[in-house]
Scaffold this motif. Structure first.
Motif, PDB file in Angstrom:
ATOM      1  N   ALA A 135       0.843  -1.181   0.000  1.00 22.42           N
ATOM      2  CA  ALA A 135       0.000   0.000   0.000  1.00 22.42           C
ATOM      3  C   ALA A 135       0.880   1.233   0.000  1.00 22.42           C
ATOM      4  N   GLU A 144      -0.579   1.862   9.886  1.00 19.52           N
ATOM      5  CA  GLU A 144      -1.075   0.640  10.540  1.00 19.52           C
ATOM      6  C   GLU A 144      -2.594   0.652  10.635  1.00 19.52           C
ATOM      7  N   GLU A 151      -4.090   0.048   7.137  1.00 21.17           N
ATOM      8  CA  GLU A 151      -3.943  -1.362   6.737  1.00 21.17           C
ATOM      9  C   GLU A 151      -4.932  -2.246   7.492  1.00 21.17           C
ATOM     10  N   LYS A 152      -5.125  -1.944   8.762  1.00 21.48           N
ATOM     11  CA  LYS A 152      -6.071  -2.706   9.574  1.00 21.48           C
ATOM     12  C   LYS A 152      -7.494  -2.569   9.009  1.00 21.48           C
ATOM     13  N   GLN A 174      -8.305  -1.858   5.886  1.00 23.19           N
ATOM     14  CA  GLN A 174      -8.388  -2.499   4.576  1.00 23.19           C
ATOM     15  C   GLN A 174      -8.477  -4.011   4.683  1.00 23.19           C
ATOM     16  N   THR A 175      -7.846  -4.578   5.691  1.00 31.21           N
ATOM     17  CA  THR A 175      -7.830  -6.036   5.806  1.00 31.21           C
ATOM     18  C   THR A 175      -8.885  -6.575   6.760  1.00 31.21           C
ATOM     19  N   SER A 176      -9.593  -5.673   7.450  1.00 31.76           N
ATOM     20  CA  SER A 176     -10.591  -6.164   8.398  1.00 31.76           C
ATOM     21  C   SER A 176     -11.760  -6.782   7.655  1.00 31.76           C
ATOM     22  N   ASN A 177     -12.362  -7.751   8.271  1.00 27.51           N
ATOM     23  CA  ASN A 177     -13.517  -8.417   7.679  1.00 27.51           C
ATOM     24  C   ASN A 177     -14.786  -7.824   8.255  1.00 27.51           C
TER      25      ASN A 177
END
Length: 123
Positions: free
Chosen positions: A1, A33, A36-37, A39-42
């Motif tokens: 990213a 951080e 990124e958290k 973007q990757t969280s479900n």
């Protein structure tokens, strides 16, 4: 990213300049951080749920029975809500949508098309 660049603070001479750079680096790292958290969280996506078939069949029957004026009163909506276990706002929305999608007042038996607001034929 790719990390967005933070604007540089105006340079100044003397002590503290290194502290500013360190604070800026820490803030940048924490921001990256956090992004990124995210973007990757479900995170659960909201999914539109359909009303139960039993409820829609009750609404359709009411609609058909009142096709000349399919606008339930607040009391009728309360009764429909009690019968179907559906919220009154959902009932209101269902009738709004159903009238838009299905109801054709000018094609009803015994009704005439509404005259054009200008009095003459539509352009």
């Amino acid at each position: 990213a790719k990390v967005p660049e933070l604007p540089s603070a105006p340079s100044r001479d003397g002590p503290g300049n290194e502290d500013d750079a360190e604070i800026q680096a820490v803030l940048k790292r924490k921001f990256v951080e956090a992004m990124e958290k995210l973007q990757t969280s479900n995170m659960p996506k909201r999914r539109r749920g359909n009303l139960p078939k039993e409820a829609t069949s009750v609404f359709k029957k009411w609609f058909d029975d009142h096709s000349s004026h399919p606008y339930p009163t607040d009391e009728e909506k309360q009764e429909l809500a009690r019968i179907t276990g559906t919220g009154q706002q959902q009932i209101t929305n269902w009738f709004i949508n159903h009238r838009k999608r299905v109801w054709k007042p000018s094609q009803m038996k015994g009704s005439r098309p509404m005259p054009h607001p200008g009095g003459g034929p539509s352009a």
